[in-house]
Design a protein around this motif. Structure first.
Motif, PDB file in Angstrom:
ATOM      1  N   UNK A  12     -29.306 -17.161  47.428  1.00 20.95           N
ATOM      2  CA  UNK A  12     -28.979 -18.471  46.400  1.00 20.95           C
ATOM      3  C   UNK A  12     -27.937 -19.634  46.330  1.00 20.95           C
ATOM      4  N   UNK A  13     -26.824 -18.468  47.011  1.00 21.15           N
ATOM      5  CA  UNK A  13     -25.157 -19.490  46.940  1.00 21.15           C
ATOM      6  C   UNK A  13     -25.136 -19.447  48.118  1.00 21.15           C
ATOM      7  N   UNK A  14     -25.430 -20.434  49.607  1.00 27.04           N
ATOM      8  CA  UNK A  14     -24.798 -20.125  50.686  1.00 27.04           C
ATOM      9  C   UNK A  14     -23.513 -20.361  50.743  1.00 27.04           C
ATOM     10  N   UNK A  15     -22.562 -20.047  51.323  1.00 21.66           N
ATOM     11  CA  UNK A  15     -21.095 -19.751  52.149  1.00 21.66           C
ATOM     12  C   UNK A  15     -20.849 -21.709  51.698  1.00 21.66           C
ATOM     13  N   UNK A  57     -28.208 -13.333  46.476  1.00 20.49           N
ATOM     14  CA  UNK A  57     -27.150 -14.231  45.797  1.00 20.49           C
ATOM     15  C   UNK A  57     -26.819 -15.075  47.531  1.00 20.49           C
ATOM     16  N   UNK A  58     -26.878 -14.190  48.478  1.00 15.67           N
ATOM     17  CA  UNK A  58     -26.415 -14.546  49.515  1.00 15.67           C
ATOM     18  C   UNK A  58     -27.429 -15.716  50.286  1.00 15.67           C
ATOM     19  N   UNK A 118     -25.682  -3.096  37.080  1.00 19.49           N
ATOM     20  CA  UNK A 118     -24.726  -2.864  38.152  1.00 19.49           C
ATOM     21  C   UNK A 118     -25.865  -2.318  39.569  1.00 19.49           C
ATOM     22  N   UNK A 119     -26.886  -1.842  38.725  1.00 20.03           N
ATOM     23  CA  UNK A 119     -27.707  -0.679  39.819  1.00 20.03           C
ATOM     24  C   UNK A 119     -29.104  -1.943  40.283  1.00 20.03           C
ATOM     25  N   UNK A 161     -20.004   0.193  45.045  1.00 24.81           N
ATOM     26  CA  UNK A 161     -19.436  -0.745  43.399  1.00 24.81           C
ATOM     27  C   UNK A 161     -20.090  -0.129  42.277  1.00 24.81           C
ATOM     28  N   UNK A 172     -17.270  -4.659  49.249  1.00 28.65           N
ATOM     29  CA  UNK A 172     -18.434  -3.480  49.289  1.00 28.65           C
ATOM     30  C   UNK A 172     -17.775  -2.503  48.261  1.00 28.65           C
ATOM     31  N   UNK A 173     -16.708  -2.877  46.902  1.00 27.64           N
ATOM     32  CA  UNK A 173     -17.130  -2.576  46.013  1.00 27.64           C
ATOM     33  C   UNK A 173     -17.291  -3.689  44.789  1.00 27.64           C
ATOM     34  N   UNK A 174     -17.259  -5.125  44.949  1.00 24.82           N
ATOM     35  CA  UNK A 174     -17.842  -6.030  43.853  1.00 24.82           C
ATOM     36  C   UNK A 174     -19.896  -5.925  44.048  1.00 24.82           C
ATOM     37  N   UNK A 175     -20.031  -6.245  42.675  1.00 25.89           N
ATOM     38  CA  UNK A 175     -21.613  -6.307  43.074  1.00 25.89           C
ATOM     39  C   UNK A 175     -21.980  -7.300  43.421  1.00 25.89           C
ATOM     40  N   UNK A 176     -22.768  -7.170  44.293  1.00 22.79           N
ATOM     41  CA  UNK A 176     -23.380  -8.671  45.599  1.00 22.79           C
ATOM     42  C   UNK A 176     -23.637  -9.613  44.406  1.00 22.79           C
ATOM     43  N   UNK A 177     -24.964  -9.152  43.271  1.00 23.00           N
ATOM     44  CA  UNK A 177     -25.337  -9.983  42.327  1.00 23.00           C
ATOM     45  C   UNK A 177     -24.560 -10.426  41.444  1.00 23.00           C
ATOM     46  N   UNK A 234     -19.800 -12.467  48.276  1.00 19.40           N
ATOM     47  CA  UNK A 234     -19.907 -13.055  50.019  1.00 19.40           C
ATOM     48  C   UNK A 234     -19.205 -14.258  49.938  1.00 19.40           C
ATOM     49  N   UNK A 235     -18.759 -14.700  49.418  1.00 19.77           N
ATOM     50  CA  UNK A 235     -18.634 -16.463  49.005  1.00 19.77           C
ATOM     51  C   UNK A 235     -17.094 -16.562  49.603  1.00 19.77           C
ATOM     52  N   UNK A 248     -29.334  -4.955  39.129  1.00 20.49           N
ATOM     53  CA  UNK A 248     -30.117  -6.768  39.933  1.00 20.49           C
ATOM     54  C   UNK A 248     -29.910  -6.180  41.256  1.00 20.49           C
ATOM     55  N   UNK A 249     -29.370  -5.293  41.900  1.00 16.53           N
ATOM     56  CA  UNK A 249     -29.607  -5.043  43.260  1.00 16.53           C
ATOM     57  C   UNK A 249     -30.739  -4.743  44.247  1.00 16.53           C
TER      58      UNK A 249
END
Lengths: 543, 318
Positions: free
Chosen positions: B315-318, B312-313, B233-234, B215, A106-111, A158-159, B236-237
């Motif tokens: 755009x960049x799948x696992x 991003x999930x 940080x805020x 974050x 949770x502490x990393x910016x997901x974007x 997330x990767x 973009x999300x």
């Protein structure tokens, strides 16, 4: 060097609370805490939730969550940071002191990509140019044992897995070469088998860089592996402070002794009697017809007994619970309850079948309607399954409250007015109200402090003795399993790797996975971490 | 196929389906309007024979079903039919009008969107302090006043008293862009005020929601300035919800500016529509409604796609 790195004098932390229906008032979170930390020294802060340990950790960054007020003196590198300006605090944060949180996920910016976030501080404080910072980050990734250190920085949060993220976060904290790192429960959210590797990586990194650290955790066994000194906190006050060896081997204060001896429940394994209440036969299941998450699971559970299902996250143990309750119909296999075969799907089951099988969850918070009183919550199954109303219902609710050692005075309270342990007790009472033959307990003590968890386990065992209810106890915590199980099923990647009575499962010879799982449980002795890493037969999968 | 392409293709296919449904609704809607088109063209004094002839000419005797498909077939080939009132080709007449409307809406968007997002960011930075309260107060005040009222206020003060900008927004091809901008300054101001509050409030709410995330604390503990925490940080999300509300407002700028166009006598789609509703010119009304529906659906597809891409999930799948 005359000045110590950190000197905290008479720290007092207060906050204003706004309880519903009452006037706002001030509470003291931490009082009269003093400590000194020399360069390169590692100190453990230990205590239960609410002890104020995280708050003290953040105070070393002059940071308070949600309107918290700090007073006293905190010197970092000789300057009082509680009197520093916002601008000078920004120079402290990320440059002199960095922070590793409990949940890296949770502490990393997901974007944003990991590398950008890892070197952000270094660039922000103009400590080096971008190329050097990236090179240092790659070095740190390699030192912390991350796979493919050259390229992992290009990934998004997330990767990568949770254990890897926790290491990346440690790299992020080390990157700007700080004087002090605050580790706030850095391994608590990880599986035991992953925790051990992350712990080793953190310990190694601290040793190599010579950075000082405040290591915050509730797990005495973990803190014993990485620190030189331990401070025990309770309710915002210091209880005891000393070298690791003394605290673990010769604790002085009563509370420290209690902490050292938590998980002291002894439970004799009972031989199975009567016919099994639950028979799970060759169950396979998958979500949405995709990857198979359970394959060919068969277990049995007898009345008045506890079957513990253990495994790390992703092993399929909670899925097994979902299959048994009918929330996820299995693709193959059958489930018999009390000799009769249960319909696979929840909707096909009768009210009576639903009544006999109850569930208790990990998060008692979200398992209760916050707008209902304890009385309503516990009374609901009485009304639904038995049609009991009015005074009779109230009488039975009080009886149940007595059984969970809480009593009548709680009947009109709301969940928000209860502590974590009390909430879980109410959930237990709610499931007991249905007079079930089987209760599925899904990680019911995982979110609780050790001493509170002990209380809950004792209660569950007492209730089992009285009412002969069977438990299917899902957990990742082997200490809990030792305390309460009669039989154990070890799961790994959707398969049953070991199953039998407790005495058999927990005695050698072990298969590789059970060995890894058992050896990964932190033991309260110095040097345990090194010895166990040497003797392992199998790598943990969560890395 | 990349999951994003698949999702985007799905959205576009759904949008096209929706457009067909809208075309059917528009046709049925105009169909159930009371009155007879032939009667209204020829007036009260028309002879029964003349009415019958005109009905035959207009194809009004055919079933509604076949008329719908004739109309739809024409539309698909770019032929919106001819106006009943003056027999001019609708596509041609509307083309220029639509261009004008897009010109006005585009410039209004160019001013209002960055302004709204910036004000939203500032409001978050100074949450619950006077800049936040002032921004909220002023934007809510402007959205609470009806457009025509703001329009006339601006005409009275800015144009009549101060004589800064013209009160009538007439533009033609011979004008330079600057001259055109001068002409439409007041309508742009009115439109900006109308859409500002909605976008600003949504930006503020979306970012405040993200500001609760752990974050953000990480970023604060890195020593970033408060504004950089929000920006890097805020924001973009929070893009997905912001883009959604921006697109709804852009759609409003195109289809909802009828009143503003009428106030400033601007030669856009709104004026065109109002004129022809008054003349009971059904084909023009249908054509306008269809274009408006297409704009709405199109912009919402864009919003959907941007939300998908900003995740991003996906755009960049696992």
């Amino acid at each position: 060097m005359a000045n110590p790195l950190v000197e905290i004098k008479n720290l007092k932390i207060e906050a204003t609370v706004y309880p519903p229906g009452e006037k706002p008032h001030d509470i003291v979170i931490v009082e009269n805490v003093s400590l000194t930390l020399e360069r390169g020294q590692v100190m453990g802060l230990i205590g239960e939730s609410g002890a104020g340990k995280s708050t003290i950790g953040l105070a070393a960054l002059a940071y308070g969550r949600g309107g918290i007020r700090l007073s006293g003196e905190i010197f970092v590198n000789g300057r009082d940071i509680l009197k520093a300006s916002a601008k000078s605090l920004r120079k402290l944060r990320g440059k002199e002191v960095t922070y590793v949180s409990q949940s890296a996920a949770a502490s990393f910016n997901p974007a944003r990509r990991l590398m950008e976030q890892v070197i952000e501080t270094t660039l922000l404080h103009k400590l080096s140019n971008k190329r050097d910072a990236e090179a240092r980050a790659v070095e740190l990734f390699a030192a912390l044992g991350l796979p493919d250190p050259e390229n992992i920085g290009r990934r998004f949060p997330h990767q990568v897995s949770g254990g890897q993220l926790q290491r990346v976060m440690t790299a992020m904290a080390l990157c700007p070469k700080p004087d002090l790192i605050i580790f706030d429960e850095p391994t608590t959210a990880l599986d035991v088998t992953t925790q051990i590797d992350v712990l080793a990586a953190i310990k190694n990194a601290i040793k190599e860089t010579g950075v000082a650290a405040l290591y915050i955790t509730h797990d005495l066994a973990v803190v014993a592996q990485v620190t030189d000194e331990i401070m025990v906190l309770r309710n915002g006050k210091m209880v005891e402070h000393g070298p690791v060896k003394q605290i673990i081997e010769a604790p002085i204060e009563a509370y420290t002794k209690e902490l050292v001896s938590a998980h002291s429940i002894e439970h004799e394994e009972k031989p199975p009697r009567d016919n099994p209440v639950l028979v799970v036969k060759n169950i396979s299941a998958s979500y949405g017809g995709g990857v198979q998450v359970l394959s060919d699971i068969s277990v049995e559970l007898h009345p008045g007994q506890t079957l513990a299902v253990v495994g790390e996250s992703g092993s399929g143990k909670s899925t097994l619970a979902r299959v048994i309750t009918g929330l996820l119909p299995p693709s193959q296999g059958s489930i018999s309850f009390d000799g009769k075969e249960l319909p696979k799907a929840l909707k096909q089951r009768s009210l009576e079948e639903l009544r006999e099988l109850q569930m208790i969850y990990q998060m008692a918070d979200v398992a209760m309607n916050p707008r209902q009183t304890v009385g309503t919550i516990i009374g609901r199954p009485l009304q639904l399954y038995f049609g009991i109303r009015g005074a009779e219902k109230r009488r039975m609710v009080i009886e149940l409250l007595d059984q969970i050692e809480m009593g009548e005075k709680f009947i009109d309270r709301y969940p928000a007015e209860l502590s974590g342990g009390q909430k879980q007790r109410v959930c237990i009472a709610r499931s007991l109200a249905a007079k079930p033959k089987l209760i599925i307990c899904d990680e019911v003590t995982s979110a609780l402090d050790p001493l509170v968890a002990d209380g809950i386990l004792r209660l569950l065992l007492d209730l089992q003795k009285e009412q002969q209810v069977a438990y299917l106890f899902i957990t990742h915590d082997l200490a809990t399993v030792r305390s309460i199980a009669d039989s154990i099923a070890v799961m790994y990647q959707g398969k049953l790797v070991r199953y039998g009575p407790k005495s058999e499962v927990l005695s050698p010879p072990f298969d590789d996975y059970t060995d890894l799982l058992l050896s990964s449980v932190p033991e309260m002795r110095i040097g345990w971490l090194e010895s166990v890493l040497k003797s392992r037969k199998m790598e943990s999968a969560g890395n | 196929m990349h999951p994003i392409l698949k999702l985007v293709a799905q959205r576009i296919a759904l949008g096209i389906l929706l457009l067909f449904a809208a075309s059917a609704l528009i046709f049925v809607g105009t169909e159930i309007l009371p009155g007879d088109v032939a009667q209204s063209i020829l007036g009260q004094t028309a002879t029964p024979e003349a009415l019958a002839n005109l009905r035959e000419d207009l194809g009004l005797n055919e079933s509604a079903f076949s008329r719908y498909f004739n109309w739809l077939g024409g539309v698909l080939q770019g032929d919106l039919g001819n106006a009943l009132s003056n027999n001019k080709n609708i596509a041609e007449a509307m083309g220029k009008r639509l261009g004008n409307t897009l010109f006005l809406a585009g410039w209004a968007a160019l001013f209002s969107v960055p302004l709204a997002v910036t004000l939203g960011l500032v409001a978050v930075r100074y949450k619950n302090r006077w800049p936040d309260k002032m921004i909220s107060g002023v934007t809510l005040a402007t959205i609470s006043l009806p457009e025509f009222f703001i329009g006339y206020l601006l005409i009275y003060f800015v144009s009549v008293k101060l004589r800064w900008f013209p009160s009538v927004a007439i533009i033609n091809d011979s004008m330079s862009v600057l001259e055109k901008l001068n002409a439409i300054a007041l309508p742009i101001a009115v439109l900006t005020m109308v859409v500002l509050a909605h976008m600003m409030r949504m930006t503020r709410a979306a970012i405040l929601n993200v500001m609760q995330s752990p974050y953000i604390e990480t970023a604060e503990l890195k020593g970033l300035t408060p504004f950089n925490v929000i920006r890097k940080h805020a924001f973009p999300n929070a893009i997905a919800p912001i883009v959604n509300v921006v697109m709804i407002n852009l759609a409003y700028l195109v289809v909802g500016i009828v009143i503003v166009e009428v106030i400033f006598v601007y030669p856009g789609m709104g004026q065109y529509l109002v004129d022809h509703v008054a003349k009971r010119d059904v084909p023009v009304v249908q054509a306008c409604a269809l274009v408006f529906a297409a704009v709405y659906i199109g912009l919402n597809i864009v919003a959907d796609i941007v939300s998908i891409i900003s995740n991003p999930r996906l755009r960049h799948p696992k």
